[in-house]
Enzyme design. Structure first.
Site, PDB file in Angstrom:
ATOM      1  N   ARG A  87       0.824  -1.226   0.000  1.00 36.43           N
ATOM      2  CA  ARG A  87       0.000   0.000   0.000  1.00 36.43           C
ATOM      3  C   ARG A  87       0.848   1.262   0.000  1.00 36.43           C
ATOM      4  O   ARG A  87       0.412   2.324   0.426  1.00 36.43           O
ATOM      5  CB  ARG A  87      -0.988   0.021   1.159  1.00 36.43           C
ATOM      6  CG  ARG A  87      -1.987  -1.116   1.091  1.00 36.43           C
ATOM      7  CD  ARG A  87      -3.302  -0.776   1.773  1.00 36.43           C
ATOM      8  NE  ARG A  87      -4.279  -1.804   1.501  1.00 36.43           N
ATOM      9  CZ  ARG A  87      -4.451  -2.880   2.252  1.00 36.43           C
ATOM     10  NH1 ARG A  87      -3.737  -3.038   3.345  1.00 36.43           N
ATOM     11  NH2 ARG A  87      -5.347  -3.778   1.926  1.00 36.43           N
TER      12      ARG A  87
ATOM     13  N   GLU B  47      -3.073  18.281 -10.345  1.00 40.77           N
ATOM     14  CA  GLU B  47      -3.534  18.798 -11.643  1.00 40.77           C
ATOM     15  C   GLU B  47      -5.032  19.081 -11.644  1.00 40.77           C
ATOM     16  O   GLU B  47      -5.744  18.746 -12.595  1.00 40.77           O
ATOM     17  CB  GLU B  47      -3.166  17.796 -12.753  1.00 40.77           C
ATOM     18  CG  GLU B  47      -3.001  18.459 -14.115  1.00 40.77           C
ATOM     19  CD  GLU B  47      -2.363  17.555 -15.157  1.00 40.77           C
ATOM     20  OE1 GLU B  47      -1.320  16.939 -14.876  1.00 40.77           O
ATOM     21  OE2 GLU B  47      -2.915  17.458 -16.250  1.00 40.77           O
TER      22      GLU B  47
ATOM     23  N   HIS C 276       9.280  11.211 -27.737  1.00 45.30           N
ATOM     24  CA  HIS C 276       8.303  12.043 -27.027  1.00 45.30           C
ATOM     25  C   HIS C 276       8.709  13.528 -27.053  1.00 45.30           C
ATOM     26  O   HIS C 276       7.894  14.401 -27.368  1.00 45.30           O
ATOM     27  CB  HIS C 276       8.143  11.539 -25.589  1.00 45.30           C
ATOM     28  CG  HIS C 276       7.233  12.399 -24.771  1.00 45.30           C
ATOM     29  ND1 HIS C 276       5.881  12.485 -24.997  1.00 45.30           N
ATOM     30  CD2 HIS C 276       7.492  13.254 -23.740  1.00 45.30           C
ATOM     31  CE1 HIS C 276       5.340  13.337 -24.134  1.00 45.30           C
ATOM     32  NE2 HIS C 276       6.292  13.817 -23.371  1.00 45.30           N
TER      33      HIS C 276
ATOM     34  N   GLU D  36      11.742  19.786 -23.522  1.00 46.85           N
ATOM     35  CA  GLU D  36      11.018  19.982 -22.250  1.00 46.85           C
ATOM     36  C   GLU D  36      11.652  21.116 -21.437  1.00 46.85           C
ATOM     37  O   GLU D  36      10.980  21.740 -20.622  1.00 46.85           O
ATOM     38  CB  GLU D  36      10.995  18.687 -21.431  1.00 46.85           C
ATOM     39  CG  GLU D  36      10.287  17.518 -22.113  1.00 46.85           C
ATOM     40  CD  GLU D  36       8.767  17.487 -21.912  1.00 46.85           C
ATOM     41  OE1 GLU D  36       8.208  18.457 -21.368  1.00 46.85           O
ATOM     42  OE2 GLU D  36       8.151  16.477 -22.327  1.00 46.85           O
TER      43      GLU D  36
ATOM     44  N   ARG E  43      -0.911  22.901 -13.061  1.00 50.74           N
ATOM     45  CA  ARG E  43      -0.049  21.814 -13.528  1.00 50.74           C
ATOM     46  C   ARG E  43      -0.351  21.464 -14.990  1.00 50.74           C
ATOM     47  O   ARG E  43       0.526  21.018 -15.715  1.00 50.74           O
ATOM     48  CB  ARG E  43      -0.201  20.581 -12.615  1.00 50.74           C
ATOM     49  CG  ARG E  43       0.799  19.501 -12.963  1.00 50.74           C
ATOM     50  CD  ARG E  43       0.956  18.456 -11.880  1.00 50.74           C
ATOM     51  NE  ARG E  43       2.001  17.527 -12.271  1.00 50.74           N
ATOM     52  CZ  ARG E  43       2.590  16.668 -11.486  1.00 50.74           C
ATOM     53  NH1 ARG E  43       2.259  16.609 -10.210  1.00 50.74           N
ATOM     54  NH2 ARG E  43       3.529  15.860 -11.924  1.00 50.74           N
TER      55      ARG E  43
ATOM     56  N   LYS F  17       9.419  23.369 -12.385  1.00 51.02           N
ATOM     57  CA  LYS F  17       8.495  22.244 -12.189  1.00 51.02           C
ATOM     58  C   LYS F  17       8.085  22.147 -10.717  1.00 51.02           C
ATOM     59  O   LYS F  17       6.909  21.919 -10.395  1.00 51.02           O
ATOM     60  CB  LYS F  17       9.137  20.941 -12.663  1.00 51.02           C
ATOM     61  CG  LYS F  17       8.234  19.744 -12.396  1.00 51.02           C
ATOM     62  CD  LYS F  17       7.946  18.904 -13.579  1.00 51.02           C
ATOM     63  CE  LYS F  17       6.813  17.932 -13.299  1.00 51.02           C
ATOM     64  NZ  LYS F  17       6.820  16.775 -14.151  1.00 51.02           N
TER      65      LYS F  17
ATOM     66  N   HIS G 190       1.651  19.032 -25.693  1.00 54.76           N
ATOM     67  CA  HIS G 190       1.416  17.596 -25.538  1.00 54.76           C
ATOM     68  C   HIS G 190       0.167  17.101 -26.272  1.00 54.76           C
ATOM     69  O   HIS G 190       0.114  15.943 -26.643  1.00 54.76           O
ATOM     70  CB  HIS G 190       1.351  17.219 -24.057  1.00 54.76           C
ATOM     71  CG  HIS G 190       2.695  17.167 -23.402  1.00 54.76           C
ATOM     72  ND1 HIS G 190       3.518  18.262 -23.276  1.00 54.76           N
ATOM     73  CD2 HIS G 190       3.389  16.129 -22.843  1.00 54.76           C
ATOM     74  CE1 HIS G 190       4.640  17.917 -22.670  1.00 54.76           C
ATOM     75  NE2 HIS G 190       4.590  16.631 -22.395  1.00 54.76           N
TER      76      HIS G 190
ATOM     77  N   LYS H 212       4.248  11.890 -10.842  1.00 55.15           N
ATOM     78  CA  LYS H 212       3.381  11.152 -11.768  1.00 55.15           C
ATOM     79  C   LYS H 212       4.054   9.818 -12.073  1.00 55.15           C
ATOM     80  O   LYS H 212       5.215   9.791 -12.508  1.00 55.15           O
ATOM     81  CB  LYS H 212       3.165  11.928 -13.067  1.00 55.15           C
ATOM     82  CG  LYS H 212       2.088  12.986 -12.964  1.00 55.15           C
ATOM     83  CD  LYS H 212       1.744  13.548 -14.336  1.00 55.15           C
ATOM     84  CE  LYS H 212       0.696  14.639 -14.210  1.00 55.15           C
ATOM     85  NZ  LYS H 212       0.437  15.308 -15.507  1.00 55.15           N
TER      86      LYS H 212
ATOM     87  N   HIS I 271       0.885  14.520 -28.800  1.00 54.00           N
ATOM     88  CA  HIS I 271       0.350  13.169 -28.584  1.00 54.00           C
ATOM     89  C   HIS I 271      -0.214  12.605 -29.890  1.00 54.00           C
ATOM     90  O   HIS I 271      -0.018  11.432 -30.212  1.00 54.00           O
ATOM     91  CB  HIS I 271      -0.735  13.220 -27.501  1.00 54.00           C
ATOM     92  CG  HIS I 271      -1.421  11.913 -27.267  1.00 54.00           C
ATOM     93  ND1 HIS I 271      -0.921  10.956 -26.417  1.00 54.00           N
ATOM     94  CD2 HIS I 271      -2.551  11.398 -27.801  1.00 54.00           C
ATOM     95  CE1 HIS I 271      -1.720   9.917 -26.431  1.00 54.00           C
ATOM     96  NE2 HIS I 271      -2.717  10.145 -27.263  1.00 54.00           N
TER      97      HIS I 271
ATOM     98  N   ASN J 114       1.522  20.626 -19.816  1.00 54.77           N
ATOM     99  CA  ASN J 114       1.159  19.827 -21.003  1.00 54.77           C
ATOM    100  C   ASN J 114       1.253  20.631 -22.290  1.00 54.77           C
ATOM    101  O   ASN J 114       0.809  20.162 -23.344  1.00 54.77           O
ATOM    102  CB  ASN J 114      -0.262  19.269 -20.842  1.00 54.77           C
ATOM    103  CG  ASN J 114      -0.354  18.304 -19.678  1.00 54.77           C
ATOM    104  OD1 ASN J 114       0.596  17.577 -19.398  1.00 54.77           O
ATOM    105  ND2 ASN J 114      -1.478  18.311 -18.991  1.00 54.77           N
TER     106      ASN J 114
HETATM  107  N1  GLY Z   1       4.989  15.873 -17.165  1.00 57.52           N
HETATM  108  C1  GLY Z   1       3.921  16.687 -16.783  1.00 57.52           C
HETATM  109  C2  GLY Z   1       3.642  16.656 -15.321  1.00 57.52           C
HETATM  110  O1  GLY Z   1       4.418  16.092 -14.570  1.00 57.52           O
HETATM  111  O2  GLY Z   1       2.648  17.162 -14.895  1.00 57.52           O
END
Ligand code: GLY
Length: 367
Positions: free
Chosen positions: A120, A236, A266, A184, A241, A226, A248, A142, A252, A245
């Site tokens: 857990r 998010e 990417h 990035e 946050r 970041k 993206h 993430k 994508h 993107n």
């Molecule tokens: N890579 C985008 C984020 O971590 O929110």
């Protein structure tokens, strides 16, 4: 040495950035070992870094086990996750332990997710070895794997306890991977920091050539950006946050069209996606044409794609919009787009008409 704190209350942690850090990482890891063996999960591409890391841990009396997985996106699967969890359980992982993820974004995402569900939730440390992972995926919690229906559709927010970034490991990274990660870096300037974009214009070539000072400055600046955004909107849900993107949604669609393969990495898709977001914004009078041109010019100078044709994409607007419909950010049938009023002025627009996007993409196709 630079230390950036990701401020998340009781889940706050440090990101340590220092050239040569891997060789003395043991000093930073020892306090997390609780006198027990630590497990490192790495991919087969980082064998020399694994040896350096284990030696640094041996030097401070921290014994380690290593699990080496195949490199590449295929490892972000249910099958690999299951096998990894079983091996970690066989090694006797306890909730208070910290597993070390040594590698690029695939290893970080996979190990982070395994640690979010093992017993857990156990601890983990990120030691990213690609520029993309150093400036983006290793920070912010993430984690996840891919599903049959798409990339990163199974996952959890699970913050690491520590991130150790050694810019020197980039010396052995293929230049194409460094360029993809650089997209990035530039993204942070495009989001809300025009001065940093100007810094990238002036110093990007040095960074890509491996200049240590430029590299360390860009990584630290990116991680700080970041950390700030994640600190404001960890899950998010507040619109902050989501700014990360930028590029993206368009990107994508391009990645999907390229089959999520080495045809288009990417970061390359993000570069082309940012150029398309600026182009779409300029075409709709939201930002100046000069800013869109400036972004495209910087991608060209950096050896990155600045649109459909340089990304090797020949599909029409309808096909690309169809890929966007499967984007995990879609909500109530609408897709949120990151658009811009100019360099450093990105915003979230939830009311973009997909027929406008389709027409714009068709107009971008070159015969
Ligand atoms: N890579 C985008 C984020 O971590 O929110």
């Amino acid at each position: 040495m630079n230390i950036v704190e990701v401020k998340l209350g009781s889940r706050s942690y440090d990101v340590v950035i220092d050239a040569g850090l891997l060789a003395c990482a043991g000093d930073r890891l020892a306090p997390l070992s609780r006198g027990r063996r630590m497990t490192i999960v790495a991919d087969e591409n980082v064998a020399p870094h694994l040896a350096t890391l284990r030696a640094s841990m041996d030097a401070v009396g921290v014994a380690s086990d290593a699990i080496v997985l195949p490199a590449g996106e295929k490892s972000k699967s249910w099958a690999t996750l299951e096998a990894l969890c079983d091996r970690l359980l066989d090694l006797g992982i306890e909730r208070g332990d910290h597993v070390i993820a040594l590698g690029g974004g695939v290893i970080g995402d996979l190990v982070g997710f395994a640690c979010s569900i093992l017993k857990r939730g156990c601890g983990f440390v990120q030691i990213p070895t690609t520029l993309l992972a150093q400036v983006d995926s290793s920070v912010g919690g993430k984690t996840g794997i891919n599903a049959r229906a798409g990339k990163n559709l199974i996952g959890a927010f699970h913050q690491p306890a520590l991130v150790l970034i050694d810019p020197d490991v980039l010396d052995t990274l293929p230049p194409r991977q460094v360029r993809a990660g650089y997209a990035e870096v530039v993204k942070y300037g495009l989001i809300d920091d025009p001065d940093f974009f100007a810094w990238c214009e002036a110093n990007g070539a040095k960074l890509l050539a491996g200049d240590p000072a430029a590299r360390e400055y860009a990584i630290t600046h990116s991680v700080a950006a970041k950390a700030r955004i994640v600190g404001e909107d960890e899950y998010e849900t507040k619109g902050r946050r989501a700014l990360l993107n930028l590029g993206h949604t368009f990107g994508h669609a391009l990645e999907a069209e390229a089959g999520f393969s080495d045809r288009l990495l990417h970061g390359e898709a993000v570069a082309a996606g940012c150029a398309l977001a600026f182009g779409f914004s300029a075409a709709h009078g939201l930002c100046s044409a000069e800013d869109a041109v400036r972004v495209g010019a910087h991608w060209q100078e950096s050896g990155l794609p600045d649109g459909l044709s340089s990304a090797g994409i020949t599909a029409d607007g309808a096909a690309l919009v169809e890929h966007m419909r499967h984007d995990k950010k879609a909500s109530g049938g609408r897709i949120p787009f990151l658009l811009t009023h100019g360099i450093g002025q990105t915003y979230l627009d939830k009311n973009v008409d997909l027929s406008d996007v389709e027409a714009f993409l068709d107009a971008q196709r070159r015969p």
